[in-house]
Scaffold this active site. Structure first.
Site, PDB file in Angstrom:
ATOM      1  N   ASP A  96       0.878  -1.161   0.000  1.00  0.00           N
ATOM      2  CA  ASP A  96       0.000   0.000   0.000  1.00  0.00           C
ATOM      3  C   ASP A  96       0.929   1.228   0.000  1.00  0.00           C
ATOM      4  O   ASP A  96       2.105   1.116   0.353  1.00  0.00           O
ATOM      5  CB  ASP A  96      -0.874  -0.039   1.262  1.00  0.00           C
ATOM      6  N   LEU A  97       0.422   2.361  -0.405  1.00  0.00           N
ATOM      7  CA  LEU A  97       1.285   3.544  -0.503  1.00  0.00           C
ATOM      8  C   LEU A  97       1.116   4.475   0.714  1.00  0.00           C
ATOM      9  O   LEU A  97       2.013   4.579   1.558  1.00  0.00           O
ATOM     10  CB  LEU A  97       0.957   4.302  -1.804  1.00  0.00           C
ATOM     11  N   ASP A  98      -0.067   5.105   0.778  1.00  0.00           N
ATOM     12  CA  ASP A  98      -0.317   6.106   1.826  1.00  0.00           C
ATOM     13  C   ASP A  98      -0.267   5.475   3.213  1.00  0.00           C
ATOM     14  O   ASP A  98      -1.041   4.572   3.517  1.00  0.00           O
ATOM     15  CB  ASP A  98      -1.708   6.740   1.631  1.00  0.00           C
ATOM     16  N   THR A 152       1.684  10.282   3.815  1.00  0.00           N
ATOM     17  CA  THR A 152       0.638  11.115   3.209  1.00  0.00           C
ATOM     18  C   THR A 152      -0.697  11.035   3.947  1.00  0.00           C
ATOM     19  O   THR A 152      -1.587  11.839   3.682  1.00  0.00           O
ATOM     20  CB  THR A 152       0.386  10.680   1.752  1.00  0.00           C
ATOM     21  N   LYS A 196      -9.033   5.425   6.069  1.00  0.00           N
ATOM     22  CA  LYS A 196      -7.765   4.941   5.502  1.00  0.00           C
ATOM     23  C   LYS A 196      -8.008   3.770   4.566  1.00  0.00           C
ATOM     24  O   LYS A 196      -8.736   2.830   4.912  1.00  0.00           O
ATOM     25  CB  LYS A 196      -6.797   4.548   6.623  1.00  0.00           C
ATOM     26  N   SER A 204      -2.573   0.383  -4.311  1.00  0.00           N
ATOM     27  CA  SER A 204      -3.077   1.563  -3.608  1.00  0.00           C
ATOM     28  C   SER A 204      -4.438   1.990  -4.143  1.00  0.00           C
ATOM     29  O   SER A 204      -4.725   1.815  -5.326  1.00  0.00           O
ATOM     30  CB  SER A 204      -2.075   2.713  -3.805  1.00  0.00           C
ATOM     31  N   ALA A 205      -5.240   2.587  -3.271  1.00  0.00           N
ATOM     32  CA  ALA A 205      -6.541   3.111  -3.693  1.00  0.00           C
ATOM     33  C   ALA A 205      -6.398   4.491  -4.332  1.00  0.00           C
ATOM     34  O   ALA A 205      -7.355   5.020  -4.911  1.00  0.00           O
ATOM     35  CB  ALA A 205      -7.460   3.219  -2.479  1.00  0.00           C
ATOM     36  N   LYS A 209     -11.043  -0.990  -1.574  1.00  0.00           N
ATOM     37  CA  LYS A 209     -10.765  -1.883  -0.450  1.00  0.00           C
ATOM     38  C   LYS A 209     -11.933  -1.692   0.540  1.00  0.00           C
ATOM     39  O   LYS A 209     -12.392  -0.559   0.676  1.00  0.00           O
ATOM     40  CB  LYS A 209      -9.447  -1.497   0.238  1.00  0.00           C
ATOM     41  N   GLU A 234       0.073  -3.193   4.747  1.00  0.00           N
ATOM     42  CA  GLU A 234      -1.095  -2.318   4.856  1.00  0.00           C
ATOM     43  C   GLU A 234      -1.167  -1.568   6.177  1.00  0.00           C
ATOM     44  O   GLU A 234      -0.878  -2.147   7.227  1.00  0.00           O
ATOM     45  CB  GLU A 234      -2.374  -3.152   4.753  1.00  0.00           C
ATOM     46  N   ASP A 235      -1.584  -0.308   6.142  1.00  0.00           N
ATOM     47  CA  ASP A 235      -1.789   0.439   7.387  1.00  0.00           C
ATOM     48  C   ASP A 235      -3.268   0.621   7.701  1.00  0.00           C
ATOM     49  O   ASP A 235      -3.604   1.229   8.715  1.00  0.00           O
ATOM     50  CB  ASP A 235      -1.129   1.823   7.317  1.00  0.00           C
TER      51      ASP A 235
HETATM   52  C1  BG6 Z   1      -5.751   5.677   0.108  1.00  0.00           C
HETATM   53  C2  BG6 Z   1      -5.865   6.532   1.352  1.00  0.00           C
HETATM   54  O1  BG6 Z   1      -4.437   5.235  -0.042  1.00  0.00           O
HETATM   55  O2  BG6 Z   1      -6.116   6.431  -1.047  1.00  0.00           O
HETATM   56  C3  BG6 Z   1      -7.262   7.106   1.459  1.00  0.00           C
HETATM   57  O3  BG6 Z   1      -5.593   5.734   2.495  1.00  0.00           O
HETATM   58  C4  BG6 Z   1      -7.609   7.872   0.187  1.00  0.00           C
HETATM   59  O4  BG6 Z   1      -7.304   7.985   2.584  1.00  0.00           O
HETATM   60  C5  BG6 Z   1      -7.449   6.952  -1.017  1.00  0.00           C
HETATM   61  O5  BG6 Z   1      -8.940   8.347   0.235  1.00  0.00           O
HETATM   62  C6  BG6 Z   1      -7.730   7.663  -2.337  1.00  0.00           C
HETATM   63  O6  BG6 Z   1      -6.736   8.625  -2.553  1.00  0.00           O
HETATM   64  P1  BG6 Z   1      -6.783   9.766  -3.672  1.00  0.00           P
HETATM   65  O7  BG6 Z   1      -5.365  10.270  -3.697  1.00  0.00           O
HETATM   66  O8  BG6 Z   1      -7.171   9.102  -4.956  1.00  0.00           O
HETATM   67  O9  BG6 Z   1      -7.787  10.761  -3.239  1.00  0.00           O
HETATM   68 MG    MG Z   2      -2.716   3.238   3.479  1.00  0.00          MG
END
Ligand code: BG6
Ligand code: MG
Length: 221
Positions: free
Chosen positions: A12-14, A20, A48, A117-118, A148, A172-173
């Site tokens: 996962d990224l964020d 972030t 998240k 990542s989402a 997710k 994953e966080d």
């Molecule tokens: C996830 C974050 O990685 O990405 C969420 O944990 C976020 O908080 C989601 O809503 C979507 O991100 P973005 O950058 O497309 O708005």
């Molecule tokens: Mg995350």
């Protein structure tokens, strides 16, 4: 070490590789405040891993607000404009502890690495933090249709890495991401604390606690 070739790691990224999560929180909070309400840090945990539109819908729910589809598009894009302004200033200092060491170790051991990542902003973040070159596959919010805890993002990553889900270890966080990995029949390492992350196979405060040895042990269990 004979299993090394079969293992693939999906990050996962964020909140796992980069710091972030705090920017998402700030931007959503600013949006909620502009609509006249607030939400707690505990509620923020539920956002998240959840995609942008679903996050907005949850926040509007907490504020007891209903908006049309068009208004929701506008609000989501307003939040994103504030968020993008913040990530545009990111530096390599915002790569979370242990990320570089672990990614380097995995890469030099020939282990395939994917992003799962989402976020629809992953490419700008990977560029700003100089992490893009580590990834053999990138699956993000631009390439999936479900959020997710649906496992789509991780299953797609496994497919792009040309491996089976049971060979994948996910980092994953977010609880939504942990559930997605489990639904995809993958091993999952939670990054954060036990209070917020349930049902992981292993938990670490950050990636500095993770070594290839620990990943292999998990895979071979
Ligand atoms: C996830 C974050 O990685 O990405 C969420 O944990 C976020 O908080 C989601 O809503 C979507 O991100 P973005 O950058 O497309 O708005
Ligand atoms: Mg995350």
């Amino acid at each position: 070490m004979q299993h090394t070739q079969q293992i693939a790691c999906i990050f996962d990224l964020d909140g796992v590789l980069v710091d972030t999560a705090v920017y998402h929180y700030k931007a959503w909070k600013q949006l909620a405040n502009s609509l006249g309400f607030d939400f707690t840090q505990l509620q923020n945990e539920q956002l998240k891993g959840v995609n942008r539109m679903r996050s907005l819908e949850m926040i509007l729910d907490w504020g007891g607000m209903q908006k049309s589809a068009e208004e929701k598009e506008e609000l989501a894009s307003l939040k994103n404009s504030w968020y993008v302004a913040m990530i545009n200033k990111m530096t390599t200092d915002e790569v979370l502890p242990g990320s570089l060491t672990l990614l380097t170790e995995l890469k030099s051991s020939g282990i395939k690495i994917a992003l799962g990542s989402a976020s629809k902003n992953s490419s700008i973040i990977l560029q700003r933090t100089n992490l893009a070159h580590f990834f053999d596959a990138i699956v993000d919010g631009n390439s999936v249709t479900t959020s997710k805890p649906d496992p789509e993002v991780f299953l797609k990553a496994a497919e792009m890495l040309n491996t089976e889900p049971e060979n994948c270890v996910v980092f994953e966080d977010a609880q939504a991401g942990v559930m997605a990995a489990l639904a995809g029949n993958m091993k999952v390492i939670g990054i954060g604390d036990e209070e917020h992350l349930k049902e992981t196979h292993l938990i670490a405060k950050d990636l500095s606690e993770i070594t290839l040895g620990k990943i292999l042990a998990l895979r071979n269990n």
